[in-house]
Write a protein that holds these residues in place. Structure first.
Motif, PDB file in Angstrom:
ATOM      1  N   GLY A   4      12.586  73.373 -20.169  1.00 51.17           N
ATOM      2  CA  GLY A   4      11.818  74.078 -19.151  1.00 51.17           C
ATOM      3  C   GLY A   4      10.532  73.406 -18.758  1.00 51.17           C
ATOM      4  O   GLY A   4       9.722  73.994 -18.031  1.00 51.17           O
ATOM      5  N   ASP A   5      10.318  72.162 -19.206  1.00 48.44           N
ATOM      6  CA  ASP A   5       9.084  71.452 -18.843  1.00 48.44           C
ATOM      7  C   ASP A   5       9.350  70.278 -17.896  1.00 48.44           C
ATOM      8  O   ASP A   5       8.498  69.417 -17.695  1.00 48.44           O
ATOM      9  N   GLY A   6      10.549  70.233 -17.316  1.00 48.07           N
ATOM     10  CA  GLY A   6      10.885  69.150 -16.394  1.00 48.07           C
ATOM     11  C   GLY A   6      11.577  67.983 -17.052  1.00 48.07           C
ATOM     12  O   GLY A   6      11.987  67.042 -16.362  1.00 48.07           O
ATOM     13  N   THR A   7      11.732  68.004 -18.376  1.00 47.24           N
ATOM     14  CA  THR A   7      12.384  66.899 -19.074  1.00 47.24           C
ATOM     15  C   THR A   7      13.823  67.259 -19.424  1.00 47.24           C
ATOM     16  O   THR A   7      14.200  68.429 -19.492  1.00 47.24           O
ATOM     17  N   LEU A   8      14.612  66.233 -19.684  1.00 51.05           N
ATOM     18  CA  LEU A   8      15.941  66.364 -20.271  1.00 51.05           C
ATOM     19  C   LEU A   8      15.924  65.557 -21.553  1.00 51.05           C
ATOM     20  O   LEU A   8      15.512  64.387 -21.555  1.00 51.05           O
ATOM     21  N   ARG A   9      16.392  66.174 -22.648  1.00 51.18           N
ATOM     22  CA  ARG A   9      16.173  65.561 -23.963  1.00 51.18           C
ATOM     23  C   ARG A   9      17.461  65.455 -24.769  1.00 51.18           C
ATOM     24  O   ARG A   9      18.343  66.318 -24.699  1.00 51.18           O
ATOM     25  N   ALA A  10      17.538  64.382 -25.549  1.00 54.15           N
ATOM     26  CA  ALA A  10      18.571  64.189 -26.573  1.00 54.15           C
ATOM     27  C   ALA A  10      17.885  63.625 -27.807  1.00 54.15           C
ATOM     28  O   ALA A  10      16.969  62.792 -27.681  1.00 54.15           O
ATOM     29  N   PHE A  11      18.314  64.046 -28.960  1.00 48.94           N
ATOM     30  CA  PHE A  11      17.679  63.625 -30.218  1.00 48.94           C
ATOM     31  C   PHE A  11      16.174  63.900 -30.204  1.00 48.94           C
ATOM     32  O   PHE A  11      15.393  63.198 -30.869  1.00 48.94           O
ATOM     33  N   GLY A  12      15.735  64.893 -29.420  1.00 47.33           N
ATOM     34  CA  GLY A  12      14.313  65.218 -29.362  1.00 47.33           C
ATOM     35  C   GLY A  12      13.494  64.271 -28.517  1.00 47.33           C
ATOM     36  O   GLY A  12      12.263  64.420 -28.429  1.00 47.33           O
ATOM     37  N   LYS A  13      14.157  63.295 -27.867  1.00 46.45           N
ATOM     38  CA  LYS A  13      13.449  62.345 -27.002  1.00 46.45           C
ATOM     39  C   LYS A  13      13.870  62.566 -25.552  1.00 46.45           C
ATOM     40  O   LYS A  13      14.837  63.282 -25.270  1.00 46.45           O
ATOM     41  N   CYS A  14      13.150  61.934 -24.638  1.00 39.19           N
ATOM     42  CA  CYS A  14      13.298  62.238 -23.216  1.00 39.19           C
ATOM     43  C   CYS A  14      14.112  61.196 -22.463  1.00 39.19           C
ATOM     44  O   CYS A  14      14.046  59.989 -22.767  1.00 39.19           O
ATOM     45  N   LEU A  15      14.860  61.683 -21.465  1.00 45.12           N
ATOM     46  CA  LEU A  15      15.488  60.800 -20.477  1.00 45.12           C
ATOM     47  C   LEU A  15      14.366  60.195 -19.646  1.00 45.12           C
ATOM     48  O   LEU A  15      13.568  60.929 -19.043  1.00 45.12           O
ATOM     49  N   ASP A  16      14.310  58.863 -19.600  1.00 46.69           N
ATOM     50  CA  ASP A  16      13.130  58.152 -19.111  1.00 46.69           C
ATOM     51  C   ASP A  16      13.546  57.004 -18.197  1.00 46.69           C
ATOM     52  O   ASP A  16      14.535  56.314 -18.478  1.00 46.69           O
ATOM     53  N   VAL A  17      12.836  56.798 -17.082  1.00 47.97           N
ATOM     54  CA  VAL A  17      13.068  55.632 -16.230  1.00 47.97           C
ATOM     55  C   VAL A  17      12.292  54.463 -16.817  1.00 47.97           C
ATOM     56  O   VAL A  17      11.077  54.549 -17.027  1.00 47.97           O
ATOM     57  N   ARG A  18      12.992  53.393 -17.102  1.00 43.66           N
ATOM     58  CA  ARG A  18      12.391  52.270 -17.822  1.00 43.66           C
ATOM     59  C   ARG A  18      11.099  51.791 -17.157  1.00 43.66           C
ATOM     60  O   ARG A  18      11.049  51.518 -15.956  1.00 43.66           O
ATOM     61  N   ASP A  19      10.043  51.708 -17.967  1.00 39.97           N
ATOM     62  CA  ASP A  19       8.742  51.187 -17.547  1.00 39.97           C
ATOM     63  C   ASP A  19       8.129  51.974 -16.396  1.00 39.97           C
ATOM     64  O   ASP A  19       7.266  51.466 -15.665  1.00 39.97           O
ATOM     65  N   GLY A  20       8.569  53.209 -16.217  1.00 36.82           N
ATOM     66  CA  GLY A  20       8.015  54.025 -15.156  1.00 36.82           C
ATOM     67  C   GLY A  20       8.326  53.523 -13.761  1.00 36.82           C
ATOM     68  O   GLY A  20       7.668  53.899 -12.784  1.00 36.82           O
ATOM     69  N   SER A  21       9.367  52.715 -13.639  1.00 33.67           N
ATOM     70  CA  SER A  21       9.695  52.104 -12.347  1.00 33.67           C
ATOM     71  C   SER A  21      10.183  53.152 -11.347  1.00 33.67           C
ATOM     72  O   SER A  21      10.824  54.125 -11.720  1.00 33.67           O
ATOM     73  N   ILE A  22       9.882  52.918 -10.076  1.00 38.80           N
ATOM     74  CA  ILE A  22      10.447  53.741  -9.002  1.00 38.80           C
ATOM     75  C   ILE A  22      11.373  52.891  -8.127  1.00 38.80           C
ATOM     76  O   ILE A  22      11.792  53.322  -7.050  1.00 38.80           O
ATOM     77  N   ALA A  23      11.712  51.689  -8.589  1.00 42.54           N
ATOM     78  CA  ALA A  23      12.538  50.758  -7.815  1.00 42.54           C
ATOM     79  C   ALA A  23      14.010  51.147  -7.864  1.00 42.54           C
ATOM     80  O   ALA A  23      14.476  51.749  -8.840  1.00 42.54           O
TER      81      ALA A  23
END
Length: 363
Positions: free
Chosen positions: A50-69
């Motif tokens: 409910g905080d905007g994240t999607l998580r597995a193993f307690g960690k977040c689905l993340d776009v590598r290096d914060g890229s928007i490319a």
């Protein structure tokens, strides 16, 4: 309601009903997130707290290096509250990263196990659609109505039914000669191409042409024929004009792999370009390269009974385009794997364009 009650969990399924998966069940930060057969393991159990994240193993689905490319990888990473870890699940079954204004996407429309996931401009295609019923229809505090997803026309302003974003999605690793602008410039040579009939017919023809040239060139990776030993074989000395550019000058080039001196002569005459004396233009000039592909598509029957353009504009089916391009070697059971490769590309491209592929796909 408590925070624990707000958290929902379940698997996320997509292309070919496969699951969003943390590679090898590795919970370390930086682990690739990929497509994989659903297997019920924790590597495929995702939570929406409910905080905007999607998580597995307690960690977040993340776009590598914060890229928007375009084509930026997604991975597992320690949750850090950055925009790279914010996702909105829409009612249209997109998973959108608002910071990039891009969708979670299966790379290159490949449904094979271990295909990496990435972010890509939202196209409404099947490789960007996700079943997240266990996680709810919206996630986090990000916008509940993100920027509208383009429909099948891709928002093209050129008049061509394939947008630049869709073209880029089809050909992630293309040779630099094969530019979108070069293709647009070539369209004027054959204005009926992908411009005959209704929108469905137009999109099917564009997808059929691009699928065949993708097959011929390894996804537009090759501008010239790779087997150099064949180069001297393409001079038909019996032609009255001979081979003025040299014995080994008429090897396969361009999206349709134009070869033989007589084909360079015929294509050049039709296009008003002296390709007999300057065959190298097909590998150095993007517009010329595309024009030779369109020349064959719109005017040549090959081993078939109709031009590929006529096959698609008259609803004869994609299989007839294969027959006109390489039917003598592939059709009628001679090389079914090659035929299927072309069909798979065509079906994938029609999905990117948001159109049904029609019937008679094989030859």
């Amino acid at each position: 309601m408590s925070a624990a009650a707000d958290t929902v969990s379940g698997r996320i399924t997509g292309l070919a009903d496969k699951c969003v998966d943390v590679a090898d069940g590795n919970s370390a930060s930086g682990t690739q997130v990929q497509l994989y057969d659903c297997n019920g393991t924790p590597a495929q159990e995702w939570t929406n707290p409910g905080d905007g994240t999607l998580r597995a193993f307690g960690k977040c689905l993340d776009v590598r290096d914060g890229s928007i490319a375009d084509a930026a990888d997604v991975r597992l990473w320690d949750c850090n509250g950055t925009p790279a870890q914010q996702w909105v699940i829409t009612e249209a079954k997109d998973i959108v990263n608002p910071a990039a204004d891009k969708c979670l996407d299966v790379r290159a429309y490949n449904s094979a196990n271990r295909t990496p996931l990435q972010i890509w401009p939202c196209q409404g295609a099947a490789n960007e659609k996700w079943n997240t019923s266990a996680l709810g229809t919206s996630s986090g505090t990000g916008p509940q109505n993100p920027v509208p997803v383009p429909t099948g026309d891709g928002g093209s302003t050129s008049g061509f039914v394939v947008s630049e974003a869709q073209f880029n999605q089809m050909f992630l690793n293309r040779n630099s000669v094969y530019t979108y602008d070069g293709l647009l410039a070539a369209l004027g040579a054959y204005p009926a191409f992908a411009n005959s009939g209704n929108d469905t017919v137009k999109k099917r023809e564009a997808a059929a042409f691009l699928a065949n040239v993708s097959h011929e060139t390894g996804g537009l990776a090759h501008i010239v024929e790779q087997n150099t030993a064949n180069y001297p074989a393409y001079c038909d000395a019996g032609q009255p004009y001979g081979c003025p550019a040299g014995q080994a000058a008429y090897y396969g080039r361009g999206p349709i792999q134009l070869s033989w001196n007589y084909n360079y002569k015929a294509a050049g005459d039709a296009l008003g370009i002296d390709l007999l004396n300057n065959p190298g233009l097909v590998e150095s000039d993007s517009s010329v390269a595309w024009k030779t592909g369109l020349w064959y598509w719109n005017t040549q029957v090959g081993p078939g009974s109709m031009t590929p353009h006529d096959a698609m504009s008259n609803d004869a089916g994609f299989g007839q385009t294969i027959r006109s391009i390489n039917g003598a070697l592939e059709c009628d059971g001679k090389y079914p794997a090659q035929v299927q490769s072309r069909v798979d590309s065509y079906v994938g491209f029609t999905q990117i364009l948001g159109v049904d592929p029609g019937g008679n796909l094989s030859c």
